[in-house]
Design a protein around this motif. Structure first.
Motif, short mmCIF file in Angstrom:
data_model
loop_
_atom_site.label_atom_id
_atom_site.label_comp_id
_atom_site.label_asym_id
_atom_site.label_seq_id
_atom_site.Cartn_x
_atom_site.Cartn_y
_atom_site.Cartn_z
N UNK A 111 0.84 -1.20 0.00
CA UNK A 111 0.00 0.00 0.00
C UNK A 111 0.87 1.25 0.00
N UNK A 112 1.94 1.22 0.80
CA UNK A 112 2.83 2.36 0.87
C UNK A 112 3.50 2.62 -0.49
N UNK A 113 3.93 1.55 -1.14
CA UNK A 113 4.56 1.68 -2.46
C UNK A 113 3.58 2.23 -3.48
N UNK A 114 2.34 1.75 -3.44
CA UNK A 114 1.32 2.24 -4.37
C UNK A 114 1.05 3.72 -4.14
N UNK A 115 0.99 4.13 -2.88
CA UNK A 115 0.76 5.55 -2.58
C UNK A 115 1.91 6.41 -3.06
N UNK A 116 3.14 5.94 -2.86
CA UNK A 116 4.31 6.70 -3.31
C UNK A 116 4.33 6.80 -4.83
N UNK A 117 4.03 5.68 -5.50
CA UNK A 117 4.00 5.70 -6.97
C UNK A 117 2.93 6.64 -7.49
N UNK A 118 1.76 6.62 -6.86
CA UNK A 118 0.68 7.50 -7.27
C UNK A 118 1.05 8.96 -7.04
N UNK A 119 1.65 9.25 -5.90
CA UNK A 119 2.06 10.62 -5.60
C UNK A 119 3.14 11.07 -6.58
N UNK A 120 4.06 10.18 -6.92
CA UNK A 120 5.12 10.52 -7.87
C UNK A 120 4.53 10.85 -9.23
N UNK A 121 3.53 10.08 -9.65
CA UNK A 121 2.90 10.33 -10.93
C UNK A 121 2.19 11.68 -10.94
N UNK A 122 1.51 12.00 -9.86
CA UNK A 122 0.82 13.29 -9.77
C UNK A 122 1.82 14.43 -9.79
N UNK A 123 2.88 14.29 -9.01
CA UNK A 123 3.90 15.35 -8.98
C UNK A 123 4.58 15.51 -10.32
N UNK A 124 4.86 14.41 -11.00
CA UNK A 124 5.48 14.49 -12.32
C UNK A 124 4.55 15.17 -13.31
N UNK A 125 3.26 14.85 -13.26
CA UNK A 125 2.29 15.50 -14.15
C UNK A 125 2.23 17.00 -13.89
N UNK A 126 2.17 17.39 -12.60
CA UNK A 126 2.13 18.81 -12.26
C UNK A 126 3.40 19.52 -12.69
N UNK A 127 4.55 18.87 -12.51
CA UNK A 127 5.82 19.47 -12.90
C UNK A 127 5.86 19.71 -14.41
N UNK A 128 5.40 18.72 -15.19
CA UNK A 128 5.37 18.87 -16.65
C UNK A 128 4.41 19.97 -17.06
#
Length: 108
Positions: free
Chosen positions: A36-53
Motif C-alpha cells: 500500500x505504501x509503495x502504491x501511494x508513493x508511486x501515485x504521488x510521484x505520478x501526480x507530482x510528475x504530471x504537475x511538474x510537466x
C-alpha cells in the motif's frame, strides 16, 4: 515420566507452531502495508510528475490563446449577423424577436 516428557514436547511443538503462525501473520501484514505504501508513493510521484510537466512546459496552448480565439469567434459571429440584418433589411429570425417582445411585454 514419559507422559510428562510427551506433554512438554507437545507444549513445545504447539509453542513452535504458534510462533511460526504469528510470524507468518506479521510478515503478511507487513508486506500488505509495504504494498500500500509503495502504491501511494508511486501515485504521488505520478501526480507530482504530471504537475511538474504542466507547470514547466512552454509548449502547447495556453488560456490566453484560447480566450483570444473565442473572442475573435464571437466578434466574427456578431459581424456576420449584423451583415445579414443589413442585407435582408428585415429581421432574420422573426420568431426570436416575437418571443423577446412577448417576454418583456408581460403585464403580470
Amino acid at each position: 515420566m514419559t507422559e510428562l516428557t510427551n506433554k512438554k514436547l507437545l507444549n513445545l511443538q504447539e509453542e513452535y507452531f504458534m510462533k511460526k503462525f504469528i510470524k507468518k501473520i506479521t510478515h503478511t501484514a507487513k508486506s500488505a502495508v509495504t504494498c500500500v505504501k509503495t502504491a501511494a508513493v508511486n501515485s504521488m510521484s505520478a501526480v507530482l510528475a504530471f504537475n511538474r510537466r504542466a507547470v514547466c512546459s512552454n509548449a502547447g496552448e495556453g488560456y490566453i490563446d484560447t480566450a483570444v480565439k473565442v473572442l475573435i469567434a464571437v466578434v466574427l459571429g456578431a459581424l456576420v449577423l449584423a451583415g445579414l440584418y443589413a442585407i435582408l433589411n428585415d429581421t432574420v429570425m422573426p420568431t426570436v424577436t416575437q418571443k423577446i417582445t412577448e417576454m418583456f411585454s408581460y403585464n403580470g
